[in-house]
Write a protein that holds these residues in place. Structure first.
Motif, mmCIF file in Angstrom:
data_model
loop_
_atom_site.group_PDB
_atom_site.id
_atom_site.type_symbol
_atom_site.label_atom_id
_atom_site.label_comp_id
_atom_site.label_asym_id
_atom_site.label_seq_id
_atom_site.Cartn_x
_atom_site.Cartn_y
_atom_site.Cartn_z
ATOM 1 N N ARG A 198 43.546 40.495 37.250
ATOM 2 C CA ARG A 198 43.599 39.470 35.954
ATOM 3 C C ARG A 198 42.391 38.513 36.227
ATOM 4 N N ILE A 199 41.901 38.223 34.990
ATOM 5 C CA ILE A 199 40.749 37.229 34.825
ATOM 6 C C ILE A 199 41.453 35.974 33.917
ATOM 7 N N THR A 200 41.200 34.961 34.418
ATOM 8 C CA THR A 200 41.544 33.784 33.434
ATOM 9 C C THR A 200 40.608 32.911 33.224
ATOM 10 N N ALA A 201 39.985 32.422 31.928
ATOM 11 C CA ALA A 201 39.093 31.626 31.639
ATOM 12 C C ALA A 201 39.570 30.646 30.765
ATOM 13 N N LEU A 202 39.112 29.211 31.212
ATOM 14 C CA LEU A 202 39.670 28.075 30.453
ATOM 15 C C LEU A 202 41.140 28.156 30.058
ATOM 16 N N GLY A 203 41.920 28.763 30.927
ATOM 17 C CA GLY A 203 43.539 28.717 30.899
ATOM 18 C C GLY A 203 43.954 30.190 29.851
ATOM 19 N N GLN A 204 42.947 31.115 29.646
ATOM 20 C CA GLN A 204 43.082 32.097 28.444
ATOM 21 C C GLN A 204 43.076 33.282 29.668
ATOM 22 N N ASP A 205 44.150 34.224 29.387
ATOM 23 C CA ASP A 205 43.930 35.735 30.137
ATOM 24 C C ASP A 205 43.322 36.438 29.469
ATOM 25 N N LEU A 206 42.014 36.923 29.913
ATOM 26 C CA LEU A 206 41.088 37.791 29.371
ATOM 27 C C LEU A 206 41.467 39.231 29.189
ATOM 28 N N THR A 207 42.279 39.390 30.185
ATOM 29 C CA THR A 207 42.781 40.824 30.529
ATOM 30 C C THR A 207 43.717 41.174 29.340
ATOM 31 N N SER A 208 44.279 40.291 28.666
ATOM 32 C CA SER A 208 45.390 40.452 27.610
ATOM 33 C C SER A 208 44.955 40.561 26.339
ATOM 34 N N ILE B 111 32.847 41.344 47.394
ATOM 35 C CA ILE B 111 32.338 40.037 47.762
ATOM 36 C C ILE B 111 32.249 40.216 49.495
ATOM 37 N N THR B 112 31.217 39.915 49.797
ATOM 38 C CA THR B 112 31.190 39.931 51.347
ATOM 39 C C THR B 112 30.977 38.618 51.862
ATOM 40 N N GLU B 113 30.557 37.701 51.034
ATOM 41 C CA GLU B 113 30.350 36.322 51.670
ATOM 42 C C GLU B 113 30.071 35.291 50.441
ATOM 43 N N ASN C 60 42.331 39.929 42.206
ATOM 44 C CA ASN C 60 42.561 41.275 42.662
ATOM 45 C C ASN C 60 41.843 42.056 41.405
ATOM 46 N N ALA C 61 40.737 41.651 40.974
ATOM 47 C CA ALA C 61 39.907 42.260 39.691
ATOM 48 C C ALA C 61 39.134 43.536 40.147
ATOM 49 N N ALA C 62 39.427 44.516 39.477
ATOM 50 C CA ALA C 62 38.838 45.751 39.833
ATOM 51 C C ALA C 62 38.107 46.483 38.589
ATOM 52 N N LEU C 63 37.116 47.128 38.681
ATOM 53 C CA LEU C 63 36.558 47.869 37.558
ATOM 54 C C LEU C 63 36.098 49.265 38.019
ATOM 55 N N SER C 64 36.543 50.493 37.408
ATOM 56 C CA SER C 64 36.307 51.759 37.414
ATOM 57 C C SER C 64 35.731 52.422 36.406
ATOM 58 N N GLY D 228 34.183 62.185 38.205
ATOM 59 C CA GLY D 228 35.556 61.612 38.118
ATOM 60 C C GLY D 228 35.322 60.066 38.356
ATOM 61 N N PRO D 229 36.361 59.174 38.286
ATOM 62 C CA PRO D 229 36.268 57.638 38.212
ATOM 63 C C PRO D 229 35.177 57.071 39.495
ATOM 64 N N VAL D 230 34.275 56.145 38.938
ATOM 65 C CA VAL D 230 33.488 55.491 39.991
ATOM 66 C C VAL D 230 33.978 54.222 40.074
ATOM 67 N N GLU D 231 34.126 53.803 41.237
ATOM 68 C CA GLU D 231 34.739 52.166 41.481
ATOM 69 C C GLU D 231 33.167 51.495 41.590
ATOM 70 N N ILE D 232 33.450 50.400 40.496
ATOM 71 C CA ILE D 232 32.289 49.635 40.601
ATOM 72 C C ILE D 232 32.640 48.279 41.007
ATOM 73 N N LEU D 233 33.703 47.834 41.067
ATOM 74 C CA LEU D 233 34.185 46.516 41.828
ATOM 75 C C LEU D 233 35.466 46.813 42.175
ATOM 76 N N ARG D 234 35.840 46.107 43.332
ATOM 77 C CA ARG D 234 37.104 46.433 44.059
ATOM 78 C C ARG D 234 37.642 45.017 44.674
ATOM 79 N N ASP D 235 38.960 44.777 44.203
ATOM 80 C CA ASP D 235 39.611 43.534 44.786
ATOM 81 C C ASP D 235 38.555 42.096 44.747
ATOM 82 N N ILE D 236 38.379 41.874 43.576
ATOM 83 C CA ILE D 236 37.559 40.749 43.429
ATOM 84 C C ILE D 236 38.316 39.270 43.289
ATOM 85 N N ASN D 237 38.316 38.588 44.217
ATOM 86 C CA ASN D 237 39.116 37.318 44.136
ATOM 87 C C ASN D 237 38.002 36.232 44.055
ATOM 88 N N LEU D 238 38.008 35.252 43.053
ATOM 89 C CA LEU D 238 37.037 34.365 42.923
ATOM 90 C C LEU D 238 37.320 33.299 42.095
#
Length: 231
Positions: free
Chosen positions: A65-75, A221-223, A10-14, A20-30
């Protein structure tokens, strides 16, 4: 079962804009699996490069949240993210980002020196040889062609032998011949070091070489398609 090296939930970027805020990415699950080659495609402004930046901790998520190699990048703090990239990731940009006052050899050796490798220059020489630039080791970026600069950038990204290799339009500033050579080198380095490769591209031929292709539009993500389905 192969363990994922990258997981986005559920990663998002504004980003703040004039209105005002511009939504760049929404509800990214990958999820990206170890050893996989993933292509990110879509029209300009769809969020491809922003998604790559999130994966590398170069942009912080607004939510999710984004996890890379078991590490939580968002924290992680900025310093912790920088250390993680130094130790585990290689990043190749469209505009090379070489240090103009350093030779090709010094550019490649710098991340190795920062990581404390005593054999930094020996490894840098080996990586320059792998991209066919041993004879240009003492030249500065301004003395190199665009294709040669991108080769140096590839060598620099792969020299620390990262587990994750991120590439943002690696052929975007190159002609067709140099672009094809860079693609071959990129996949060759991936194979040599066994890294997971995620790349942003507008090139259909480059996307077809990936194990899986993810298409974005308007920040979503559309496809998702395997190589066979993409063809």
């Amino acid at each position: 079962m192969t363990e994922p090296v990258l997981t986005l939930q559920n990663a998002a970027l504004s980003l703040d804009g004039n209105a005002g805020p511009v939504e760049i990415l929404r509800d990214i699950n990958l999820t990206v699996k170890e050893g996989e080659t993933l292509g990110l495609v879509g029209p300009s402004g769809s969020g491809k490069s922003s998604l790559l930046m999130l994966m590398g901790g170069l942009e912080q998520t607004t939510s999710g949240r984004i996890t890379a190699l078991g590490q939580d990048l968002t924290s992680m703090s900025e310093d912790a993210l920088a250390r993680f990239r130094r130790d585990a990731m290689g990043v190749v940009f469209q505009n090379f980002h070489l240090i103009p006052t350093m030779t090709a050899l010094e550019n490649v050796a710098t991340p190795l020196e920062l990581a404390g490798h005593r054999d930094a220059f020996d490894r840098a020489e080996a990586e320059l040889a792998a991209v066919g630039l041993s004879h240009r080791r003492d030249h500065y970026p301004a003395q190199l062609s665009g294709g040669e600069q991108q080769r140096v950038a590839l060598a620099r990204a792969s020299a620390p032998r990262p587990r994750i290799l991120l590439a943002d339009e690696p052929t975007g500033n190159l002609d067709e011949t140099n672009g094809a050579a860079i693609v071959d080198l990129l996949f060759g380095l991936r194979d040599r070091h066994g890294a997971t490769l995620v790349l942003v591209t507008h090139s259909h031929s480059l996307a077809r070489r990936c194990d899986r292709v993810v298409r974005l539009r308007d920040g979503r993500i559309t496809e998702e398609a395997s190589q066979e389905a993409a063809e």
